[in-house]
Scaffold this motif. Structure first.
Motif, PDB file in Angstrom:
ATOM      1  N   PRO A 173     -25.383 -43.762 -14.690  1.00 51.28           N
ATOM      2  CA  PRO A 173     -24.754 -42.887 -13.693  1.00 51.28           C
ATOM      3  C   PRO A 173     -24.394 -43.640 -12.414  1.00 51.28           C
ATOM      4  N   LEU A 174     -25.167 -44.688 -12.093  1.00 50.12           N
ATOM      5  CA  LEU A 174     -24.849 -45.472 -10.898  1.00 50.12           C
ATOM      6  C   LEU A 174     -23.477 -46.115 -11.020  1.00 50.12           C
ATOM      7  N   SER A 175     -23.179 -46.652 -12.199  1.00 53.35           N
ATOM      8  CA  SER A 175     -21.876 -47.285 -12.408  1.00 53.35           C
ATOM      9  C   SER A 175     -20.744 -46.265 -12.378  1.00 53.35           C
ATOM     10  N   TYR A 176     -20.961 -45.120 -13.016  1.00 53.13           N
ATOM     11  CA  TYR A 176     -19.892 -44.123 -13.088  1.00 53.13           C
ATOM     12  C   TYR A 176     -19.640 -43.460 -11.732  1.00 53.13           C
ATOM     13  N   LEU A 177     -20.645 -43.460 -10.871  1.00 51.71           N
ATOM     14  CA  LEU A 177     -20.472 -42.886  -9.532  1.00 51.71           C
ATOM     15  C   LEU A 177     -20.128 -43.942  -8.484  1.00 51.71           C
ATOM     16  N   SER A 178     -20.096 -45.201  -8.899  1.00 48.90           N
ATOM     17  CA  SER A 178     -19.965 -46.298  -7.937  1.00 48.90           C
ATOM     18  C   SER A 178     -18.690 -46.228  -7.112  1.00 48.90           C
ATOM     19  N   THR A 179     -17.591 -45.759  -7.726  1.00 50.42           N
ATOM     20  CA  THR A 179     -16.328 -45.724  -6.977  1.00 50.42           C
ATOM     21  C   THR A 179     -16.326 -44.647  -5.904  1.00 50.42           C
ATOM     22  N   ARG A 180     -17.282 -43.738  -5.989  1.00 48.59           N
ATOM     23  CA  ARG A 180     -17.397 -42.701  -4.953  1.00 48.59           C
ATOM     24  C   ARG A 180     -18.489 -43.047  -3.935  1.00 48.59           C
ATOM     25  N   LEU A 181     -19.433 -43.876  -4.374  1.00 51.15           N
ATOM     26  CA  LEU A 181     -20.514 -44.255  -3.472  1.00 51.15           C
ATOM     27  C   LEU A 181     -20.145 -45.452  -2.594  1.00 51.15           C
ATOM     28  N   TRP A 182     -19.297 -46.343  -3.136  1.00 52.87           N
ATOM     29  CA  TRP A 182     -18.878 -47.530  -2.393  1.00 52.87           C
ATOM     30  C   TRP A 182     -17.354 -47.644  -2.436  1.00 52.87           C
ATOM     31  N   THR A 183     -16.806 -48.511  -1.606  1.00 56.61           N
ATOM     32  CA  THR A 183     -15.351 -48.709  -1.557  1.00 56.61           C
ATOM     33  C   THR A 183     -14.941 -49.641  -2.688  1.00 56.61           C
ATOM     34  N   PRO A 184     -14.139 -49.153  -3.645  1.00 59.39           N
ATOM     35  CA  PRO A 184     -13.749 -49.995  -4.776  1.00 59.39           C
ATOM     36  C   PRO A 184     -12.566 -50.899  -4.436  1.00 59.39           C
ATOM     37  N   THR A 185     -12.446 -51.992  -5.193  1.00 63.29           N
ATOM     38  CA  THR A 185     -11.299 -52.878  -5.041  1.00 63.29           C
ATOM     39  C   THR A 185     -10.152 -52.418  -5.929  1.00 63.29           C
ATOM     40  N   PHE A 186     -10.447 -52.216  -7.210  1.00 65.00           N
ATOM     41  CA  PHE A 186      -9.427 -51.813  -8.178  1.00 65.00           C
ATOM     42  C   PHE A 186      -9.624 -50.377  -8.653  1.00 65.00           C
ATOM     43  N   HIS A 187     -10.825 -50.081  -9.111  1.00 63.87           N
ATOM     44  CA  HIS A 187     -11.101 -48.790  -9.742  1.00 63.87           C
ATOM     45  C   HIS A 187     -11.290 -47.706  -8.681  1.00 63.87           C
ATOM     46  N   ARG A 188     -10.237 -46.976  -8.427  1.00 63.78           N
ATOM     47  CA  ARG A 188     -10.339 -45.871  -7.484  1.00 63.78           C
ATOM     48  C   ARG A 188     -10.521 -44.570  -8.273  1.00 63.78           C
ATOM     49  N   PRO A 189     -11.218 -43.592  -7.726  1.00 64.17           N
ATOM     50  CA  PRO A 189     -11.400 -42.320  -8.434  1.00 64.17           C
ATOM     51  C   PRO A 189     -10.053 -41.701  -8.773  1.00 64.17           C
ATOM     52  N   THR A 190      -9.943 -41.175  -9.998  1.00 63.97           N
ATOM     53  CA  THR A 190      -8.713 -40.491 -10.405  1.00 63.97           C
ATOM     54  C   THR A 190      -8.926 -38.991 -10.473  1.00 63.97           C
ATOM     55  N   ALA A 191     -10.079 -38.562 -11.019  1.00 64.14           N
ATOM     56  CA  ALA A 191     -10.362 -37.129 -11.107  1.00 64.14           C
ATOM     57  C   ALA A 191     -10.597 -36.559  -9.720  1.00 64.14           C
ATOM     58  N   GLY A 192      -9.838 -35.556  -9.364  1.00 64.54           N
ATOM     59  CA  GLY A 192      -9.999 -34.914  -8.072  1.00 64.54           C
ATOM     60  C   GLY A 192      -9.512 -35.736  -6.902  1.00 64.54           C
ATOM     61  N   ASN A 193      -8.730 -36.763  -7.176  1.00 67.47           N
ATOM     62  CA  ASN A 193      -8.207 -37.625  -6.113  1.00 67.47           C
ATOM     63  C   ASN A 193      -6.696 -37.439  -6.019  1.00 67.47           C
ATOM     64  N   PRO A 194      -6.183 -36.723  -5.018  1.00 69.95           N
ATOM     65  CA  PRO A 194      -4.749 -36.463  -4.918  1.00 69.95           C
ATOM     66  C   PRO A 194      -3.940 -37.713  -4.582  1.00 69.95           C
ATOM     67  N   ASP A 195      -4.598 -38.773  -4.134  1.00 68.80           N
ATOM     68  CA  ASP A 195      -3.886 -39.981  -3.741  1.00 68.80           C
ATOM     69  C   ASP A 195      -3.837 -41.038  -4.841  1.00 68.80           C
ATOM     70  N   THR A 196      -4.351 -40.710  -6.016  1.00 63.36           N
ATOM     71  CA  THR A 196      -4.358 -41.703  -7.080  1.00 63.36           C
ATOM     72  C   THR A 196      -2.946 -42.107  -7.483  1.00 63.36           C
ATOM     73  N   GLN A 197      -2.795 -43.399  -7.827  1.00 62.57           N
ATOM     74  CA  GLN A 197      -1.494 -43.909  -8.243  1.00 62.57           C
ATOM     75  C   GLN A 197      -1.345 -43.930  -9.760  1.00 62.57           C
ATOM     76  N   ALA A 198      -2.438 -43.690 -10.467  1.00 58.11           N
ATOM     77  CA  ALA A 198      -2.371 -43.701 -11.923  1.00 58.11           C
ATOM     78  C   ALA A 198      -1.665 -42.450 -12.421  1.00 58.11           C
ATOM     79  N   THR A 199      -0.851 -42.612 -13.449  1.00 63.40           N
ATOM     80  CA  THR A 199      -0.157 -41.482 -14.060  1.00 63.40           C
ATOM     81  C   THR A 199      -0.665 -41.347 -15.482  1.00 63.40           C
ATOM     82  N   ILE A 200      -1.563 -40.405 -15.694  1.00 65.23           N
ATOM     83  CA  ILE A 200      -2.197 -40.235 -17.000  1.00 65.23           C
ATOM     84  C   ILE A 200      -1.581 -39.046 -17.720  1.00 65.23           C
ATOM     85  N   THR A 201      -1.207 -39.246 -18.982  1.00 69.36           N
ATOM     86  CA  THR A 201      -0.766 -38.137 -19.827  1.00 69.36           C
ATOM     87  C   THR A 201      -2.024 -37.488 -20.403  1.00 69.36           C
TER      88      THR A 201
END
Length: 252
Positions: A173-201
């Motif tokens: 769980p620490l790894s899966y929550l890491s992008t919300r607990l710390w500032t990520p370099t690449f892996h930014r949260p996508t679920a519930g993140n309106p600013d995400t740049q990823a386009t997932i089908t």
């Protein structure tokens, strides 16, 4: 009847039936074909501002990461139940799920590295908290499998391995929550993140996750059956050896 007693009398037979079901095999095949068709037929190949076919690997990369989390959660639960009951089935389930989970963690790292090389122009980035914590998971569960393999039939080492599996789970769980607990370099949260740049089908992603979860069930079921078969063979050999020894003494 206590919860543990119900798990012993009802839960184990139900889980055995699920893991041995032929339905899982057919669903795995169907979901796998559907996943391939949806990813190559309808999934977006544009993510993080880059249009490239390598983006399609993300659908299986995310699915592998999801299935790995489920697998290691089952290992955690199996270890806890084995410590509470010392029933061999929970030990077999925990270890089998750990084996499959370790494989999926490895494939997650590999597919992520291949994807990242094109999208972020880097095979690996030590400053990315998700990558580093996921690599820690890999080492933790490599240790779990090594300790287990060294134990043989030692009951004490099986208990130690189970304790290790419970404590080591905190990294998941620490790894899966890491992008919300710390500032990520690449892996930014996508679920519930309106600013995400990823386009997932989403339909393609859900199909891929379902397919890989079914692959997980199929592989774990196969491993548990193999372990239980080996246990029966070992018991049969031991009983035969004892009978032969008794007959030898009787003839003296």
């Amino acid at each position: 009847m206590s919860v543990l007693a119900r798990l012993e009398t009802r839960g184990i037979p139900s889980l055995r039936a699920l893991l041995r079901s032929n339905v899982i095999k057919y669903l795995t095949l169907l979901a796998g074909v559907a996943s391939l068709g949806s990813v190559f037929g309808m999934a977006s190949d544009s993510m993080y501002g880059v249009s490239h076919k390598i983006n399609l690997i993300a659908y299986w990369h995310i699915g592998l990461a999801t299935a790995a989390a489920v697998a290691l959660t089952v290992t955690f639960l199996g270890c806890a139940l084995y410590l509470a009951t010392e029933t061999p089935f929970w030990e077999f389930l925990a270890h089998s799920s750990g084996e499959v989970g370790f494989l999926m963690v490895t494939l997650t790292l590999v597919t992520g590295s291949v994807w990242g090389r094109v999208i972020w122009n880097s095979w690996w980035e030590w400053t990315d908290i998700r990558l580093v914590t996921f690599l820690i998971i890999w080492f933790i569960y490599a240790g779990y499998l090594l300790i287990y393999s060294a134990g043989g039939d030692s009951a004490s080492l099986k208990r130690i391995t189970s304790v290790y599996g419970i404590i080591g789970f905190v990294t998941v769980p620490l790894s899966y929550l890491s992008t919300r607990l710390w500032t990520p370099t690449f892996h930014r949260p996508t679920a519930g993140n309106p600013d995400t740049q990823a386009t997932i089908t989403v339909p393609a992603l859900l199909l891929s996750i379902a397919a890989l979860l079914l692959v997980y069930l199929y592989l774990v079921g196969s491993r548990v059956q193999l372990r239980e078969l080996k246990r029966r063979v070992d018991y049969a050999r031991r009983d035969r050896s004892l009978d032969d020894h008794a007959m030898g003494k009787g003839g003296e």
